[in-house]
Design a protein around this motif. Structure first.
Motif, PDB file in Angstrom:
ATOM      1  N   ASN A  52     -12.186 -52.871  94.425  1.00  0.00           N
ATOM      2  CA  ASN A  52     -12.334 -51.744  93.483  1.00  0.00           C
ATOM      3  C   ASN A  52     -14.018 -51.452  93.856  1.00  0.00           C
ATOM      4  O   ASN A  52     -13.909 -50.207  93.031  1.00  0.00           O
ATOM      5  N   SER A  53     -14.621 -51.652  94.468  1.00  0.00           N
ATOM      6  CA  SER A  53     -15.889 -51.363  94.940  1.00  0.00           C
ATOM      7  C   SER A  53     -15.634 -50.046  95.478  1.00  0.00           C
ATOM      8  O   SER A  53     -14.972 -49.702  96.380  1.00  0.00           O
ATOM      9  N   SER A  54     -16.782 -49.085  94.860  1.00  0.00           N
ATOM     10  CA  SER A  54     -16.426 -47.711  95.142  1.00  0.00           C
ATOM     11  C   SER A  54     -17.656 -46.745  94.999  1.00  0.00           C
ATOM     12  O   SER A  54     -18.616 -47.627  94.209  1.00  0.00           O
ATOM     13  N   GLY A  55     -17.488 -45.735  95.507  1.00  0.00           N
ATOM     14  CA  GLY A  55     -19.042 -44.851  95.286  1.00  0.00           C
ATOM     15  C   GLY A  55     -19.442 -44.082  96.558  1.00  0.00           C
ATOM     16  O   GLY A  55     -19.213 -44.758  97.657  1.00  0.00           O
ATOM     17  N   LEU A  56     -19.740 -42.793  96.467  1.00  0.00           N
ATOM     18  CA  LEU A  56     -20.339 -42.010  97.294  1.00  0.00           C
ATOM     19  C   LEU A  56     -21.037 -40.812  97.114  1.00  0.00           C
ATOM     20  O   LEU A  56     -20.975 -40.531  95.817  1.00  0.00           O
ATOM     21  N   ALA A  99     -22.227 -40.111 101.944  1.00  0.00           N
ATOM     22  CA  ALA A  99     -22.806 -41.344 102.305  1.00  0.00           C
ATOM     23  C   ALA A  99     -22.109 -42.547 101.282  1.00  0.00           C
ATOM     24  O   ALA A  99     -22.094 -42.089 100.188  1.00  0.00           O
ATOM     25  N   ASP A 100     -21.891 -43.539 101.779  1.00  0.00           N
ATOM     26  CA  ASP A 100     -21.355 -44.708 101.109  1.00  0.00           C
ATOM     27  C   ASP A 100     -22.326 -45.428 100.070  1.00  0.00           C
ATOM     28  O   ASP A 100     -23.524 -45.702 100.375  1.00  0.00           O
ATOM     29  N   LEU A 101     -21.485 -45.625  98.816  1.00  0.00           N
ATOM     30  CA  LEU A 101     -22.598 -45.995  97.624  1.00  0.00           C
ATOM     31  C   LEU A 101     -21.795 -47.286  97.236  1.00  0.00           C
ATOM     32  O   LEU A 101     -22.397 -47.582  96.233  1.00  0.00           O
ATOM     33  N   GLY A 102     -20.903 -47.617  98.052  1.00  0.00           N
ATOM     34  CA  GLY A 102     -20.050 -48.822  97.586  1.00  0.00           C
ATOM     35  C   GLY A 102     -20.772 -50.296  97.803  1.00  0.00           C
ATOM     36  O   GLY A 102     -21.907 -50.339  98.233  1.00  0.00           O
ATOM     37  N   GLY A 103     -20.457 -51.352  96.906  1.00  0.00           N
ATOM     38  CA  GLY A 103     -20.888 -52.343  97.025  1.00  0.00           C
ATOM     39  C   GLY A 103     -22.230 -52.879  96.234  1.00  0.00           C
ATOM     40  O   GLY A 103     -22.907 -53.554  96.217  1.00  0.00           O
ATOM     41  N   LEU A 104     -22.377 -51.709  95.251  1.00  0.00           N
ATOM     42  CA  LEU A 104     -23.728 -52.100  94.393  1.00  0.00           C
ATOM     43  C   LEU A 104     -23.232 -52.920  93.178  1.00  0.00           C
ATOM     44  O   LEU A 104     -22.193 -52.960  92.795  1.00  0.00           O
ATOM     45  N   PRO A 105     -24.109 -53.732  92.920  1.00  0.00           N
ATOM     46  CA  PRO A 105     -23.702 -54.698  91.724  1.00  0.00           C
ATOM     47  C   PRO A 105     -23.699 -53.746  90.412  1.00  0.00           C
ATOM     48  O   PRO A 105     -24.099 -52.614  90.220  1.00  0.00           O
ATOM     49  N   ALA A 106     -23.019 -54.290  89.479  1.00  0.00           N
ATOM     50  CA  ALA A 106     -22.766 -53.555  88.098  1.00  0.00           C
ATOM     51  C   ALA A 106     -24.229 -53.253  87.566  1.00  0.00           C
ATOM     52  O   ALA A 106     -25.241 -53.844  87.592  1.00  0.00           O
ATOM     53  N   GLY A 107     -24.123 -51.824  87.146  1.00  0.00           N
ATOM     54  CA  GLY A 107     -25.424 -51.472  86.705  1.00  0.00           C
ATOM     55  C   GLY A 107     -25.551 -49.985  86.439  1.00  0.00           C
ATOM     56  O   GLY A 107     -24.684 -49.428  86.975  1.00  0.00           O
ATOM     57  N   ARG A 108     -26.752 -49.466  86.391  1.00  0.00           N
ATOM     58  CA  ARG A 108     -26.946 -48.028  86.502  1.00  0.00           C
ATOM     59  C   ARG A 108     -27.794 -47.759  87.407  1.00  0.00           C
ATOM     60  O   ARG A 108     -29.006 -48.639  87.690  1.00  0.00           O
ATOM     61  N   TYR A 109     -27.749 -46.543  88.088  1.00  0.00           N
ATOM     62  CA  TYR A 109     -28.506 -46.227  89.305  1.00  0.00           C
ATOM     63  C   TYR A 109     -29.060 -44.765  89.268  1.00  0.00           C
ATOM     64  O   TYR A 109     -28.135 -44.045  88.853  1.00  0.00           O
ATOM     65  N   THR A 110     -30.242 -44.439  89.872  1.00  0.00           N
ATOM     66  CA  THR A 110     -30.354 -43.194  90.297  1.00  0.00           C
ATOM     67  C   THR A 110     -30.335 -42.693  91.738  1.00  0.00           C
ATOM     68  O   THR A 110     -30.989 -43.794  92.550  1.00  0.00           O
TER      69      THR A 110
END
Length: 458
Positions: free
Chosen positions: A272-276, A316-327
């Motif tokens: 389920n890890s996702s983000g870009l 650019a890949d942003l997947g694999g981040l721990p749960a939380g909020r990011y800038t």
């Protein structure tokens, strides 16, 4: 005259000539006195203009009718929050929706009071629970622009995108659409002169202009009158809706800031890890992508350099981040446009959001928080000193201490009108919604109702 006298005169003449030459050369080398004056100028405060805010209106669905495979219909009504700085209602109008039966989109106006501007804000949210549309989305009602950039959406199987191009003015507009993809920039046939009538919103299916582009960007250029542009997108995975989104337009800049990207616990685990983050420059460029966690200025991973080819979007890949909020910060050597994508997962009932880059806010700004789960304001401070940011509404004021080159967030008590005051700093802010499988985000845009002084040179 004696020979001695003549010789003396010759010597004296030579000395005088040499002195004259030296004086001329010395004068050229020495600084000359300033005789010019600065160009006269004066600072003029323009008269405040009317605030004009166009909303997206209902969520739209494509091809729900077997008789009209290209037809567009209203699928779910949006809930709208609006008002001015005094809490008074705004003058409301309607935008007709071209090709959509029995549906309109709200339009709000607020006139100045004499020489005093009146801040106004509006925003909408919508929830869908249908077989082909499911999820939550929120959108700011915005002023029109002559140029708009959309960095998001795709035309892969199961995805749907609709460009909502609205003309809230009293003059007709014509827009051209430039699509940026793997082959660079193209202007599709028929997309170089699309009429947007005054007081109307025209839905344009993304698949009709972006062809097979799985990661496009679109530039909308208007003539005749400015327009407001939003990308409505949705996805269906194996017959299950996987989310909806309403993405605002962004503007090019060498530094882009995307605050408050929310990685849910479900989205931080396994498959389920996702983000870009999707980037685009119209020139060859190098961009550095940095990810900062909430509350600190130390990146969670090494900054990534991304080489951009002119007119070709790249992610650019942003997947694999721990749960939380990011800038997510983007620093480039050429102007870029940017937006980050994050999902809650890929199963039934999941949702996603495009987090558009947030512009700087340098003065107190009114914004509207529409109905939605757990509204929260995230603020990034790019300055070298800590900033004290105040968020105030009918329920009082909350103070947010934001460290230098760091970001923090504060929960809002609910929907309504709020004021964000950066306290003399320049910050970037975003309003996000989160809860269960819900994600949505909208940048907070600086109040444009107050005119700024202009320097005039007669």
């Amino acid at each position: 005259m004696s020979r001695a006298t003549a010789s003396a005169r010759i010597v004296i003449g030579a000395v005088v000539s040499a002195a004259a030459v030296a004086a001329v050369v010395g004068a050229g080398a020495a600084p000359w006195p300033a005789v010019g004056t600065a160009a006269p100028s004066t600072d003029v405060l323009p008269a405040p203009a009317e605030v004009l805010l166009a909303c997206d209106g209902p969520l739209l669905a494509l091809a729900r009718s077997a008789e009209d495979a290209a037809g567009v219909s209203a699928a779910a009504d949006a809930a709208v929050v609006s008002g001015d700085a005094a809490g008074e209602p705004l003058e409301q109008g309607e935008l007709t929706l071209s090709g959509v039966a029995d549906a309109t989109a709200p339009l709000f106006r607020r006139s100045p009071e004499g020489r005093e501007s009146v801040p106004a804000a509006a925003a909408s949210s919508v929830t869908a629970r249908d077989m082909d549309l499911g999820g939550f989305a929120a959108s700011e009602c915005r002023a029109p622009q002559m140029e708009s950039w959309i960095v998001g959406g795709d035309v892969a199987t199961g995805t749907t995108g609709i460009l909502l191009v609205a003309n809230p003015t009293d003059a007709n507009a014509v827009v051209s659409l430039d699509v940026f993809g793997v082959e660079g920039v193209t202007t599709p046939a028929g997309a170089d002169a699309i009429a947007i009538p005054a007081g109307a919103q025209v839905p344009i299916p993304l698949a009709g202009i972006a062809g097979g582009e799985e990661a496009p960007a679109v530039r909308v250029t208007a003539v005749g009158s400015p327009v407001r542009v939003t990308l409505q997108s949705s996805i269906v995975r194996t017959l299950e809706p996987g989310g909806i989104d309403l993405q605002p337009a962004v503007a090019p800049a060498a530094t882009q800031v995307v605050p408050g990207v929310n990685v849910t616990p479900e989205a931080s685990e396994g498959e389920n890890s996702s983000g870009l983050i999707r980037l685009l420059s119209t020139s060859d460029a190098t961009a550095t992508v940095t990810v900062l966690p909430e509350g600190g200025g130390v990146p969670v991973r090494a900054p990534e350099q991304v080489a951009l080819t002119a007119d070709q979007p790249k992610s650019a890949d942003l997947g694999g981040l721990p749960a939380g909020r990011y800038t997510v910060l983007v620093d480039a050597d050429q102007p870029v446009v940017a937006a980050a994508w994050q999902a809650t997962g890929f199963g039934p009932g999941s949702d996603y959001a495009w987090y558009a880059a947030a512009p700087p806010v340098e003065r107190a700004t009114l914004f509207a928080a529409p109905d939605g789960p757990n509204p929260r304001v995230s603020v990034y401070n790019p300055g070298d000193e800590a900033a004290t940011v105040a968020v105030s509404g009918d329920d009082g004021e909350q103070s947010l201490e934001v460290g230098a080159h760091a970001f923090a967030s504060v929960a809002l008590p609910g929907s309504g009108l709020y004021t964000l005051d950066p306290g003399g700093s320049a910050v970037h802010a975003l309003l996000g919604f989160e809860g269960g499988s819900v994600l949505a985000a909208l940048p907070i845009t600086q109040d444009a109702s107050t005119p700024q002084p202009l320097t005039v040179y007669p």
